[in-house]
Design a protein around this motif. Sequence first.
Motif, PDB file in Angstrom:
ATOM      1  N   LYS B 521       0.831  -1.203   0.000  1.00 56.80           N
ATOM      2  CA  LYS B 521       0.000   0.000   0.000  1.00 56.80           C
ATOM      3  C   LYS B 521       0.867   1.255   0.000  1.00 56.80           C
ATOM      4  N   VAL B 524       2.442   1.713  -3.432  1.00 61.13           N
ATOM      5  CA  VAL B 524       1.476   2.156  -4.450  1.00 61.13           C
ATOM      6  C   VAL B 524       1.159   3.632  -4.248  1.00 61.13           C
ATOM      7  N   GLN B 530      -3.415   3.882  -6.021  1.00 57.28           N
ATOM      8  CA  GLN B 530      -4.317   3.472  -4.947  1.00 57.28           C
ATOM      9  C   GLN B 530      -4.445   1.959  -4.956  1.00 57.28           C
ATOM     10  N   LEU B 531      -4.515   1.390  -3.778  1.00 50.13           N
ATOM     11  CA  LEU B 531      -4.635  -0.067  -3.663  1.00 50.13           C
ATOM     12  C   LEU B 531      -5.913  -0.380  -2.907  1.00 50.13           C
ATOM     13  N   PHE B 545      -4.866  -2.444  -7.837  1.00 50.16           N
ATOM     14  CA  PHE B 545      -4.122  -1.198  -7.686  1.00 50.16           C
ATOM     15  C   PHE B 545      -4.040  -0.481  -9.025  1.00 50.16           C
TER      16      PHE B 545
END
Lengths: 155, 846
Positions: B521, B524, B530-531, B545
Amino acid sequence: MDTLVAQLQRQFRDYTISLYHQGFLDDQFTELKKLQDECSPDFVAEVVSLFFEDCEKLIGNMARALDQTGNVDFSLVGSSVHQLKGSSSSVGAKRVKGLCVTFKECCDSQSFEGCVRCLQQVDIEYKSLKAKLQDLFNLEQQIVQAGGRIPQVDI
Amino acid sequence: METDQIEEMDVEVLSSMWPDDVGTQADNQFNVEKPAGDSDTLKEVDIAEKRTMADLKRLPELLNTTDQGSSQLTNLVRQWEYMQDHAVRLLREELKILTRQREEAEAKELKIIEEHNFETEEPENVPVLDETSHLFRRFRQKKRDELVDSKRVVIDEEFDTVAYWKQKALSLEKMLEASTERERRLIEKLNESLKTMESHSAPDILGKTDVEIFHGGGVKESEDFKREVLEKGKASKREITFETELFGSKTFLIYVEPVYNKAREKIGINYMGMEVTDQVRKREKMAKLREDNAVRKAMESELTKTIHITEETMRAKQMLATMSHEIRSPLSGVVGMAEILSTTKLDKEQRQLLNVMISSGDLVLQLINDILDLSKVESGVMKLEATKFRPREVVKHVLQTAAASLKKDLTLEGNIADEVPILVVGDVLRIRQILTNLISNAIKFTHRGKVGIKLKVISQPSFASDKEQNETSVWICCDVYDTGIGIPENALPCLFKKYMQASADHARKYGGTGLGLAICKQLVELMGGQLTVTSQVNLGSTFTFVLPYKVATPDDHSDDQDEFSDMVDHHQPEPDDTTEGYFQFKPLLGSIYSNGGPVMGNNFLPHKAMLTSPIKLINGSVADPSNSSGQSQTVQVENGGYMDESESAHQYGNGNGHRCPSKESESCSSSQASSEMESELTVSSPREEEKTETEVKETSQPKILLVEDNKINIMVAKSMMKQLGYTMDIANNGVEAINAVKDTSYDLVLMDVCMPVMDGLKATRLIRSYEESGNWDAAIEAGVDIKTSESEQGCERSTDRLPIVAMTANTLAESSEECYANGMDSFISKPVTLQKLKECLQQYLQ
């Protein structure tokens, strides 16, 4: 009062450590030293002298290539730099290798001034390393002649 | 002086001691005492007294011998003392007079100064009611000391001279002038204000009651106040603000007291008012200042507290990173030793124990790597690279890797939409890390069915800010889906938190550190994406993601094209694997590989142990790969990266390590050096070869081929191999390598990538094609002069896969992806060390 041998050994140790700390040598050089034993007692010296001969030759090639004003074959220079980079990385000549990286970039971007500058720097660098290693080997010789053993230096 | 004394001294005439009646007859003839006729002579004789010098040396002698002398001496002394005393007395009197004069003069001076002094004093109208009166006093003092010059009269001349008095008179006159001037000005001002007052019709004020003069709300207030006092019968004071015509709003402190007559009856009130507007204003200002001060101090203390906390946090994080770092070194030592042990002769029980050791050690190392990664991302030290890469290759590779160690019966799928560009720019290492982590999680929690990666292009998602949008960036959405046990809804929010597992049971049953998702997370988000996750219990989960990438176009500096164009031959058609978008892998079931490239089966072990490249990747720094810290790190992570076959621990840990960063492109045109090197090599190391020849006569010695053009590298590698107990054959370029492989059956080939004539990648491809097809047609087509020798027909040439390990110098053209794509099984990064060689040998020569 230190004996001559102890003094020389200490000098040797300090000098070796300083070479590492100043960035002349890196761990690969340590690897080389591991390869030196009774079967090949001069291994490091041989490799290193071979390396310096190679340096000289490659630098000569590169200088000749860069001399062809207006018609410089950058790929030729680049391949010589690649060779030099490989060699210097194998023997642990840290600074030379670092310069080769920059040199390669100059070749790739076909920057004549950059290449010339890098070439000069590489020339200076390998010569200074050569001198320093020569000093180191001389110290080794002295220790051996004085009847002592070359100390193992842990970095 | 003494001579004078002697003169003044009364000389006592000694009377004759001779008795008178003695010697009248007998001595008459001899009596000369009373010469008859001589008595007058003495009178007549005038002894002219003249000054004579007394011989001081002689004098004491003389004086001491006679009583007269000594008494005369004492007289002398006494006289002298009298004289001295007298002189002293006179001086003292003189002094007294002078002192008295001085004191008088000083007194006069003081008086004069005092007379002038009143001008410098300021009117003492400091309000007494103010709490800040002491401040005013201090201020006044300060003002007087520092700002106002002394108005003392300074005269240069000596006191009490004409010039002195003249000067004093002049300066005093000046001062008088100044003061009269001030007076005049004051009078002027007074007249002015009088006029203004008059203009405002003084009759308006005089003779009016306070009610009439004042306006505003204060009037009523004052009336009430007065009434109150009257009623209560108690005097009190209050501040009331009024409006006046002349002066605007003014505040008065009024004091009201009731008045009683003799009969104790209230007959009225006494009312006194004092204008305190200024004071009130000042008071309020002071209060406000104090308030501000307090607020500011509070803020400051808050700030310092926050700073402290932040510092502490940073230090704690730093400490954690350092500790982890420190722990890693000895730990990799332990693991390394364990691995070396595993190469020695052990019985079954020992080997089992050792395997446990190694796997535990690896797990801990991975954990530490995770911690370091996480702390690095959090502390903002992590730097992202921007390198060109092919998403399809990455996905394929991740799946391949996962499939290689898959123990369960799952299908691994990869699906890349067509509009996903061939080449994008991003941090391939991190993306691979994320993918590997997600895939390994998926595999871990899925017992049947499939696990897959899906890539597609989407339009700019809602969370991205508009300013980041530009024409050349695409948003690629990646789904990692599985048909596993799923995640319950209540566990979803905590999923990406550190150290969280879906539940305690999960942690126990499935193991793991709980850091993987947190790292994903963070990464990313660091990359601007965004995950998210969606899941259904027992049906499966999908981790999604979304990341932005810049589209890259292959240009001069890109990898493949250049390399091939520099090759001598252009005949070999390159396999077009760049657009393939669908893959599927199954475990241990041969290759269902649908690419049109060289065979890459999955039923071999190479992907499991990735010999890693310098850890600068893990450190996130994009520094020069040759720095010594990178070097030393290499050794450690290699130990950590190595996995035993029986271990199915997290593979994403390997994902951390097995990428070499793509840097500048390489062009491997032929170099003069190579040919010279060959000859020199044979000259310079005859001794080595002699020795090695005598050693190597045992048939159990494995045959190793080293393909390398740099003679120094050859020398170093040979020596290292010798220390490990092996010998190597040497080939200097791809063509020689092919010939060597054709003629001899090798157990392992170490292939340098960048070589003249034919590079390592191409040579590997050709060797693989031989393995696949059983003939050397492709090589002949490529221009290799295949010499058919008798030995070929003689020996049983097996088409078992020849392990080929690349030796890369970590350049763009030598990325490990390229290596795998061309048929390499693994790679070692240069410079070559004993450790790397040892591991490689262990792996492939068992």
